[in-house]
Design a protein around this motif. Sequence first.
Motif, PDB file in Angstrom:
ATOM      1  N   ALA A 121       0.823  -1.207   0.000  1.00 56.57           N
ATOM      2  CA  ALA A 121       0.000   0.000   0.000  1.00 56.57           C
ATOM      3  C   ALA A 121       0.858   1.258   0.000  1.00 56.57           C
ATOM      4  N   VAL A 122       1.963   1.242   0.783  1.00 59.26           N
ATOM      5  CA  VAL A 122       2.886   2.380   0.809  1.00 59.26           C
ATOM      6  C   VAL A 122       3.555   2.545  -0.553  1.00 59.26           C
ATOM      7  N   ALA A 123       3.975   1.434  -1.161  1.00 56.19           N
ATOM      8  CA  ALA A 123       4.612   1.497  -2.477  1.00 56.19           C
ATOM      9  C   ALA A 123       3.664   2.089  -3.517  1.00 56.19           C
ATOM     10  N   VAL A 124       2.408   1.650  -3.491  1.00 58.20           N
ATOM     11  CA  VAL A 124       1.412   2.178  -4.437  1.00 58.20           C
ATOM     12  C   VAL A 124       1.193   3.672  -4.216  1.00 58.20           C
ATOM     13  N   GLU A 125       1.084   4.069  -2.949  1.00 57.70           N
ATOM     14  CA  GLU A 125       0.858   5.484  -2.629  1.00 57.70           C
ATOM     15  C   GLU A 125       2.011   6.353  -3.116  1.00 57.70           C
ATOM     16  N   LEU A 126       3.226   5.827  -3.050  1.00 59.23           N
ATOM     17  CA  LEU A 126       4.414   6.574  -3.496  1.00 59.23           C
ATOM     18  C   LEU A 126       4.727   6.344  -4.976  1.00 59.23           C
ATOM     19  N   GLU A 127       3.852   5.569  -5.648  1.00 56.40           N
ATOM     20  CA  GLU A 127       3.982   5.298  -7.078  1.00 56.40           C
ATOM     21  C   GLU A 127       5.297   4.596  -7.412  1.00 56.40           C
ATOM     22  N   ILE A 128       5.669   3.653  -6.549  1.00 53.38           N
ATOM     23  CA  ILE A 128       6.835   2.811  -6.794  1.00 53.38           C
ATOM     24  C   ILE A 128       6.322   1.447  -7.250  1.00 53.38           C
ATOM     25  N   ARG A 129       6.771   0.982  -8.410  1.00 56.64           N
ATOM     26  CA  ARG A 129       6.171  -0.201  -9.023  1.00 56.64           C
ATOM     27  C   ARG A 129       6.674  -1.515  -8.436  1.00 56.64           C
ATOM     28  N   TYR A 130       7.905  -1.542  -7.960  1.00 55.53           N
ATOM     29  CA  TYR A 130       8.506  -2.802  -7.520  1.00 55.53           C
ATOM     30  C   TYR A 130       8.858  -2.744  -6.039  1.00 55.53           C
ATOM     31  N   ILE A 131       8.623  -3.857  -5.356  1.00 52.79           N
ATOM     32  CA  ILE A 131       8.985  -3.971  -3.944  1.00 52.79           C
ATOM     33  C   ILE A 131       9.643  -5.331  -3.719  1.00 52.79           C
ATOM     34  N   TRP A 132      10.693  -5.339  -2.887  1.00 51.79           N
ATOM     35  CA  TRP A 132      11.444  -6.571  -2.589  1.00 51.79           C
ATOM     36  C   TRP A 132      11.133  -7.001  -1.163  1.00 51.79           C
ATOM     37  N   ILE A 133      10.608  -8.205  -1.013  1.00 53.54           N
ATOM     38  CA  ILE A 133      10.314  -8.794   0.294  1.00 53.54           C
ATOM     39  C   ILE A 133      11.030 -10.140   0.358  1.00 53.54           C
ATOM     40  N   ASP A 134      11.893 -10.309   1.319  1.00 52.73           N
ATOM     41  CA  ASP A 134      12.796 -11.467   1.336  1.00 52.73           C
ATOM     42  C   ASP A 134      12.078 -12.810   1.244  1.00 52.73           C
ATOM     43  N   SER A 135      11.044 -13.026   2.022  1.00 54.37           N
ATOM     44  CA  SER A 135      10.398 -14.344   2.038  1.00 54.37           C
ATOM     45  C   SER A 135       9.661 -14.655   0.744  1.00 54.37           C
ATOM     46  N   LEU A 136       9.378 -13.616  -0.052  1.00 56.42           N
ATOM     47  CA  LEU A 136       8.721 -13.828  -1.349  1.00 56.42           C
ATOM     48  C   LEU A 136       9.719 -13.907  -2.493  1.00 56.42           C
ATOM     49  N   CYS A 137      10.811 -13.164  -2.391  1.00 51.00           N
ATOM     50  CA  CYS A 137      11.755 -13.044  -3.512  1.00 51.00           C
ATOM     51  C   CYS A 137      12.889 -14.060  -3.459  1.00 51.00           C
ATOM     52  N   ILE A 138      12.992 -14.809  -2.375  1.00 54.50           N
ATOM     53  CA  ILE A 138      13.990 -15.872  -2.267  1.00 54.50           C
ATOM     54  C   ILE A 138      13.253 -17.191  -2.070  1.00 54.50           C
ATOM     55  N   VAL A 139      13.622 -18.207  -2.846  1.00 55.83           N
ATOM     56  CA  VAL A 139      12.994 -19.523  -2.716  1.00 55.83           C
ATOM     57  C   VAL A 139      13.522 -20.153  -1.430  1.00 55.83           C
ATOM     58  N   GLN A 140      12.669 -20.241  -0.438  1.00 49.59           N
ATOM     59  CA  GLN A 140      13.111 -20.548   0.913  1.00 49.59           C
ATOM     60  C   GLN A 140      13.581 -21.987   1.113  1.00 49.59           C
ATOM     61  N   ASP A 141      13.084 -22.922   0.315  1.00 48.33           N
ATOM     62  CA  ASP A 141      13.527 -24.314   0.485  1.00 48.33           C
ATOM     63  C   ASP A 141      14.498 -24.755  -0.604  1.00 48.33           C
ATOM     64  N   ARG A 165      18.258 -24.381  -1.223  1.00 52.42           N
ATOM     65  CA  ARG A 165      19.465 -23.918  -0.547  1.00 52.42           C
ATOM     66  C   ARG A 165      20.372 -23.119  -1.471  1.00 52.42           C
ATOM     67  N   ASP A 166      20.500 -23.541  -2.727  1.00 49.70           N
ATOM     68  CA  ASP A 166      21.358 -22.817  -3.669  1.00 49.70           C
ATOM     69  C   ASP A 166      20.822 -21.418  -3.947  1.00 49.70           C
ATOM     70  N   ASP A 167      19.505 -21.319  -4.164  1.00 50.85           N
ATOM     71  CA  ASP A 167      18.911 -20.011  -4.417  1.00 50.85           C
ATOM     72  C   ASP A 167      19.037 -19.124  -3.184  1.00 50.85           C
ATOM     73  N   TRP A 168      18.825 -19.722  -1.999  1.00 49.57           N
ATOM     74  CA  TRP A 168      18.907 -18.939  -0.777  1.00 49.57           C
ATOM     75  C   TRP A 168      20.320 -18.390  -0.574  1.00 49.57           C
ATOM     76  N   LYS A 169      21.333 -19.233  -0.776  1.00 52.46           N
ATOM     77  CA  LYS A 169      22.715 -18.781  -0.594  1.00 52.46           C
ATOM     78  C   LYS A 169      23.072 -17.696  -1.612  1.00 52.46           C
ATOM     79  N   ARG A 170      22.621 -17.889  -2.845  1.00 46.62           N
ATOM     80  CA  ARG A 170      22.933 -16.919  -3.900  1.00 46.62           C
ATOM     81  C   ARG A 170      22.266 -15.573  -3.621  1.00 46.62           C
ATOM     82  N   GLU A 171      20.989 -15.602  -3.250  1.00 42.76           N
ATOM     83  CA  GLU A 171      20.252 -14.360  -3.034  1.00 42.76           C
ATOM     84  C   GLU A 171      20.611 -13.704  -1.704  1.00 42.76           C
TER      85      GLU A 171
END
Length: 422
Positions: A41-61, A63-69
Amino acid sequence: MALSHSWGGHQAAKTVKSNLVARCAGFPLSELPSTFQDAIAVAVELEIRYIWIDSLCIVQDDRDDWKREAAKMGDVYLHSYLTIAATRAANSEAGFLGPRRFTQAVKLPDALSDTLSDTLSGVHHPPVRNIYACQRRSFSDDVDDGPLSQRAWVLQERVLSPRTLHFTERQVYWECWQYHQGEDLECQYLGVMKKDAYPVALSPSSLLREDITPGSELPQGWWYMSSEYTGCGLTFQADKLVAISGVVQKLGSRLNITYMKGVWKEFLHRSVLWSARTEDLEYLPLVEAPSWSWASRKGPINYMQLYDYKPMPQFAICETAPPGLFLIHAMLATLSANLRIGDVRWSDPARDPIAFPPELDYFATRYRVVQDHKGDIVGWITLDSRIESRTDFSHLFWVLVAKSSHSHSHEGLGATVSTVSN
């Protein structure tokens, strides 16, 4: 934008292998917990199109993706337009845009309000209908001592972010490397600013320069920041070095220095001279750090103040094959027969400004005095937790790490030392 938040234990909203395809295809906002929805909601209000959230942007299970990211997280926050800090949210379900606990306010009498309104109108201020007096808020209380700031991962997120909005229970605060400010426009008593609390070498203006400064002294702020980090909480103790790796990578690249399992190779004597701030520190085998590194223990530590000390030239640490094994090369010393070690004491700089010893003047720290046969204090010692209860010190040895710059050559055993047992 990036979100800095506390997982709060169980994290239901995360990307895993089984839902990765569905995540990429798109999914309803309603599937996300309140903290994530508020951030969007804050991103939309500030008209920022992209947001990074760790638990969504890193494949949590994965291990290779987690270490890389995880290795890139420092860059994520450093290059973000803005970091949203969900400072008031204990977990992802709590949210941070709900009702706030306002400080008790008192409406000023109409006559006084009219007087102030007339005064403000004289400086091109719009008419003021009502004026309220309220208690001053503190950035230090609301942000520095807030629950989010007690999480280990959050430290590097806050340090590396060029600008942050902290959503607290009472108001929103702005923080960047030059300034911080609250909604109430209070400009005093806010607390220590970022540029004064953390090494300026970690600011975007420094890190984004192409040149490096090899041979520079490690900023004094690093030792404070590192000690602060050891007191923060981690859900998974194996992440102890990973959660600060972004800051370490940036500082190492900036100064062209090497970090080895919690110690700086070029500043070994300062790195290994630390002591516990609590009664006992739990050993963390999953971190795979040597015992002389703070990273091998769970709990807050204190680096000693070594303004007038110089490294012993014989002290060195090298990594052997296989990687992860370390050897110490140094001179050894043992306690003289006419000296004894006293009972445990606590230095308390807050209550006793002349507390002995001066090298422990930053935090209250456990130590013992060393006395001669007359009972006079000739030095002090802090012992490893695993030998703290010992009373027989006849086979206790020291690795000589640093020596007072004011000592004479024959006073070598009076050097600041790191303790090991045989």
